[in-house]
Design a protein around this motif. Structure first.
Motif, PDB file in Angstrom:
ATOM      1  N   ILE A   1       0.858  -1.186   0.000  1.00  0.00           N
ATOM      2  CA  ILE A   1       0.000   0.000   0.000  1.00  0.00           C
ATOM      3  C   ILE A   1       0.893   1.235   0.000  1.00  0.00           C
ATOM      4  O   ILE A   1       1.848   1.320   0.779  1.00  0.00           O
ATOM      5  N   VAL A   2       0.567   2.187  -0.880  1.00  0.00           N
ATOM      6  CA  VAL A   2       1.311   3.437  -0.942  1.00  0.00           C
ATOM      7  C   VAL A   2       0.911   4.310   0.238  1.00  0.00           C
ATOM      8  O   VAL A   2      -0.286   4.505   0.501  1.00  0.00           O
ATOM      9  N   VAL A   3       1.900   4.817   0.967  1.00  0.00           N
ATOM     10  CA  VAL A   3       1.637   5.678   2.125  1.00  0.00           C
ATOM     11  C   VAL A   3       2.540   6.906   2.045  1.00  0.00           C
ATOM     12  O   VAL A   3       3.627   6.862   1.468  1.00  0.00           O
ATOM     13  N   ALA A   4       2.064   7.994   2.626  1.00  0.00           N
ATOM     14  CA  ALA A   4       2.864   9.219   2.680  1.00  0.00           C
ATOM     15  C   ALA A   4       3.862   9.122   3.829  1.00  0.00           C
ATOM     16  O   ALA A   4       3.539   8.612   4.907  1.00  0.00           O
ATOM     17  N   LEU A   5       5.067   9.616   3.592  1.00  0.00           N
ATOM     18  CA  LEU A   5       6.059   9.649   4.661  1.00  0.00           C
ATOM     19  C   LEU A   5       5.652  10.652   5.736  1.00  0.00           C
ATOM     20  O   LEU A   5       5.957  10.473   6.915  1.00  0.00           O
ATOM     21  N   ASN A   6       4.997  11.733   5.324  1.00  0.00           N
ATOM     22  CA  ASN A   6       4.468  12.728   6.259  1.00  0.00           C
ATOM     23  C   ASN A   6       3.001  12.963   5.934  1.00  0.00           C
ATOM     24  O   ASN A   6       2.659  13.231   4.780  1.00  0.00           O
ATOM     25  N   SER A   7       2.161  12.869   6.936  1.00  0.00           N
ATOM     26  CA  SER A   7       0.734  13.129   6.757  1.00  0.00           C
ATOM     27  C   SER A   7       0.202  13.731   8.052  1.00  0.00           C
ATOM     28  O   SER A   7       0.388  13.148   9.134  1.00  0.00           O
ATOM     29  N   VAL A   8      -0.430  14.901   7.951  1.00  0.00           N
ATOM     30  CA  VAL A   8      -0.860  15.632   9.147  1.00  0.00           C
ATOM     31  C   VAL A   8      -2.304  16.075   8.986  1.00  0.00           C
ATOM     32  O   VAL A   8      -2.693  16.583   7.935  1.00  0.00           O
ATOM     33  N   GLU A   9      -3.089  15.873  10.048  1.00  0.00           N
ATOM     34  CA  GLU A   9      -4.427  16.444  10.115  1.00  0.00           C
ATOM     35  C   GLU A   9      -4.311  17.866  10.661  1.00  0.00           C
ATOM     36  O   GLU A   9      -3.725  18.083  11.726  1.00  0.00           O
ATOM     37  N   LEU A  10      -4.851  18.802   9.925  1.00  0.00           N
ATOM     38  CA  LEU A  10      -4.801  20.205  10.339  1.00  0.00           C
ATOM     39  C   LEU A  10      -5.976  20.503  11.264  1.00  0.00           C
ATOM     40  O   LEU A  10      -7.140  20.359  10.884  1.00  0.00           O
ATOM     41  N   ARG A  11      -5.657  20.916  12.486  1.00  0.00           N
ATOM     42  CA  ARG A  11      -6.667  21.307  13.470  1.00  0.00           C
ATOM     43  C   ARG A  11      -6.258  22.635  14.096  1.00  0.00           C
ATOM     44  O   ARG A  11      -5.075  22.920  14.265  1.00  0.00           O
ATOM     45  N   SER A  12      -7.243  23.415  14.466  1.00  0.00           N
ATOM     46  CA  SER A  12      -6.978  24.722  15.069  1.00  0.00           C
ATOM     47  C   SER A  12      -6.527  24.565  16.514  1.00  0.00           C
ATOM     48  O   SER A  12      -6.984  23.664  17.227  1.00  0.00           O
ATOM     49  N   GLN A  13      -5.622  25.431  16.944  1.00  0.00           N
ATOM     50  CA  GLN A  13      -5.186  25.465  18.334  1.00  0.00           C
ATOM     51  C   GLN A  13      -5.876  26.570  19.123  1.00  0.00           C
ATOM     52  O   GLN A  13      -5.687  26.684  20.343  1.00  0.00           O
ATOM     53  N   VAL A  14      -6.669  27.397  18.425  1.00  0.00           N
ATOM     54  CA  VAL A  14      -7.413  28.468  19.083  1.00  0.00           C
ATOM     55  C   VAL A  14      -8.851  28.450  18.563  1.00  0.00           C
ATOM     56  O   VAL A  14      -9.138  27.908  17.492  1.00  0.00           O
ATOM     57  N   ALA A  15      -9.737  29.041  19.356  1.00  0.00           N
ATOM     58  CA  ALA A  15     -11.150  29.079  18.979  1.00  0.00           C
ATOM     59  C   ALA A  15     -11.463  30.355  18.206  1.00  0.00           C
ATOM     60  O   ALA A  15     -10.765  31.370  18.328  1.00  0.00           O
ATOM     61  N   GLY A  16     -12.517  30.276  17.405  1.00  0.00           N
ATOM     62  CA  GLY A  16     -12.950  31.462  16.678  1.00  0.00           C
ATOM     63  C   GLY A  16     -13.661  31.092  15.391  1.00  0.00           C
ATOM     64  O   GLY A  16     -13.873  29.911  15.080  1.00  0.00           O
ATOM     65  N   TYR A  17     -14.008  32.139  14.639  1.00  0.00           N
ATOM     66  CA  TYR A  17     -14.683  31.948  13.362  1.00  0.00           C
ATOM     67  C   TYR A  17     -13.657  31.961  12.225  1.00  0.00           C
ATOM     68  O   TYR A  17     -12.679  32.730  12.254  1.00  0.00           O
ATOM     69  N   LEU A  18     -13.875  31.102  11.236  1.00  0.00           N
ATOM     70  CA  LEU A  18     -12.969  31.017  10.094  1.00  0.00           C
ATOM     71  C   LEU A  18     -13.212  32.211   9.177  1.00  0.00           C
ATOM     72  O   LEU A  18     -14.322  32.417   8.675  1.00  0.00           O
ATOM     73  N   THR A  19     -12.160  33.000   8.968  1.00  0.00           N
ATOM     74  CA  THR A  19     -12.300  34.218   8.163  1.00  0.00           C
ATOM     75  C   THR A  19     -11.515  34.171   6.847  1.00  0.00           C
ATOM     76  O   THR A  19     -11.641  35.083   6.034  1.00  0.00           O
ATOM     77  N   GLY A  20     -10.728  33.141   6.628  1.00  0.00           N
ATOM     78  CA  GLY A  20      -9.952  33.090   5.393  1.00  0.00           C
ATOM     79  C   GLY A  20      -9.518  31.682   5.028  1.00  0.00           C
ATOM     80  O   GLY A  20      -9.135  30.891   5.893  1.00  0.00           O
ATOM     81  N   ILE A  21      -9.616  31.336   3.728  1.00  0.00           N
ATOM     82  CA  ILE A  21      -9.089  30.084   3.164  1.00  0.00           C
ATOM     83  C   ILE A  21      -8.229  30.480   1.979  1.00  0.00           C
ATOM     84  O   ILE A  21      -8.717  31.101   1.024  1.00  0.00           O
ATOM     85  N   TYR A  22      -6.917  30.130   2.022  1.00  0.00           N
ATOM     86  CA  TYR A  22      -5.962  30.672   1.064  1.00  0.00           C
ATOM     87  C   TYR A  22      -5.319  29.601   0.174  1.00  0.00           C
ATOM     88  O   TYR A  22      -4.143  29.690  -0.165  1.00  0.00           O
ATOM     89  N   PHE A  23      -6.075  28.589  -0.213  1.00  0.00           N
ATOM     90  CA  PHE A  23      -5.528  27.558  -1.081  1.00  0.00           C
ATOM     91  C   PHE A  23      -6.640  27.003  -1.948  1.00  0.00           C
ATOM     92  O   PHE A  23      -7.833  27.216  -1.691  1.00  0.00           O
ATOM     93  N   LYS A  24      -6.236  26.273  -2.970  1.00  0.00           N
ATOM     94  CA  LYS A  24      -7.179  25.561  -3.834  1.00  0.00           C
ATOM     95  C   LYS A  24      -7.134  24.091  -3.442  1.00  0.00           C
ATOM     96  O   LYS A  24      -6.065  23.484  -3.359  1.00  0.00           O
ATOM     97  N   GLU A  25      -8.275  23.516  -3.204  1.00  0.00           N
ATOM     98  CA  GLU A  25      -8.344  22.125  -2.765  1.00  0.00           C
ATOM     99  C   GLU A  25      -7.652  21.193  -3.753  1.00  0.00           C
ATOM    100  O   GLU A  25      -7.863  21.287  -4.960  1.00  0.00           O
TER     101      GLU A  25
END
Length: 377
Positions: free
Chosen positions: A53-77
């Motif tokens: 099975i092909v696996v990534a050497l690095n793989s991270v789930e992105l989670r916030s470390q602070v609370a609040g409302y999301l005001t910006g998304i700066y990438f293309k999926e």
């Protein structure tokens, strides 16, 4: 001679006479026409195959470390993002204010420290002239220590506020491909619980597979060898059957054996500059067999199997002897023979279905059958 004896001898005489008649001799089978091919020693390169099975050497789930409302998304999926690129922004206003407040508190504490330092220096100078009470000097010294503590506390407040402010802007931890966003603009995020996205590295990439515990010494030895450039020891076949042209190298053998399955996981690293390998894809990993090299080889069609054992017919003059052999892997249209015959032995490749052990043979194409031809009148 009595009549009874004459009666017994008569049938024996008839039988003896019939055996002597011409055309009644036992049938002799003709030699079987066969094709002989000499066994030869050649370089045999073959691989053991494992599902991987092909696996990534690095793989991270992105989670916030602070609370609040999301005001910006700066990438293309689905795009490849560089390390340090801003990805998400959480409302930063209160964190910016907290940082400015912490800086102001630090400035105030530092000013108090300067004042306390001057008072302590002044009282110590007067004490030398015996012009001030010792208690006042002690009070000034204690105030100075308190001011120093306040400065350290204010510095920690600045660091904490700056950390929260930095956490409100989530950046790519490494260069990799980002997936589909799990949140939209305006969403409320909670620290440590809200999954924003997942990012995985692609180049290099790895393939995980499992081996039997008996193979652990083999792969451990490979891992312990000095690091060298990847060679042809590890090769891949894609799920569609095409060969992956880049060779791999062993990265790690897992820490322990699974006590239920008796297997252990091994990870092989491959370059992936063209992004052909995708995380989660099924592949076939080919590991160069340790017995690869100079081996005795014969045509695969010369081998017959009987009850799980393998045999070949070896031609000697006009006789074919059936010989038991130990076979190795198949290499194209040939097969490796580990034991049983030696280079130069001539094995039968055509006419096997008509042969028996120690049967007579003649080299040449089988004779055309006369079946179907009209008998002469």
């Amino acid at each position: 001679m009595n009549k009874k004896n004459i009666f017994l001898i008569g049938p024996l005489a008839v039988l003896w006479v019939s055996c002597k008649q011409p055309g009644k001799q036992a049938m002799v089978l003709p030699p079987t026409a066969v094709t002989l091919v000499a066994a030869e020693r050649a370089d045999a390169v073959y691989y053991d195959q494992y599902p991987g099975i092909v696996v990534a050497l690095n793989s991270v789930e992105l989670r916030s470390q602070v609370a609040g409302y999301l005001t910006g998304i700066y990438f293309k999926e689905g795009e490849l993002v560089e390390k340090g690129k801003p990805l998400y922004e959480i409302d930063r206003r209160k964190y910016q204010s907290a940082y400015l407040q912490a800086q102001a508190n630090l400035s105030s504490a530092q000013a108090g420290l300067i004042r306390s330092q001057k008072d302590a220096d002044r009282y110590n100078q007067l004490l030398k002239q015996d012009a001030v009470a010792k208690q006042l000097v002690d009070n000034a010294t204690a105030t100075l220590a308190s001011s120093q503590s306040q400065v350290e506390s204010a510095k920690a407040g600045v660091v904490s506020a700056k950390t929260d402010l930095d956490y409100s802007l989530i950046k790519a931890p490494f260069t990799g491909r980002i997936g589909i966003s799990q949140v939209k603009l305006g969403a409320q995020v909670s620290p440590g619980t809200t999954l924003l996205n997942t990012i995985s590295s692609e180049d290099p990439i790895a393939v995980d597979f499992v081996v039997n515990e008996n193979d652990v010494p083999r792969f451990s030895a490979m891992q312990n060898k000095p690091a060298i450039k990847a060679d042809s020891t590890f090769m891949l076949t894609m799920s569609d059957g095409t060969a992956y042209k880049q060779p791999g190298k062993i990265v790690v053998v897992d820490r322990g054996i699974d006590n239920q399955s008796g297997t252990i996981k091994v990870r092989i690293q491959f370059p992936n500059t063209k992004r052909q390998l995708i995380t989660g894809a099924s592949v076939t990993l080919k590991v160069l067999n340790q017995a690869s090299g100079s081996q005795v080889m014969i045509p695969y069609k010369a081998v017959t199997e009987q009850m799980g054992e393998f045999f070949v017919f070896v031609g000697q003059d006009t006789i074919a002897n059936q010989v038991k052999v130990k076979v190795g892997p198949r290499v194209s249209d040939k097969i490796v023979i580990l034991d049983g015959i030696k280079p130069g032995d001539k094995v039968v490749t055509e006419g096997l279905n008509r042969l028996r052990d120690k049967g007579k043979i003649m080299v040449g194409p089988p004779k055309q059958s006369a079946q179907g031809q009209q008998a002469p009148k």
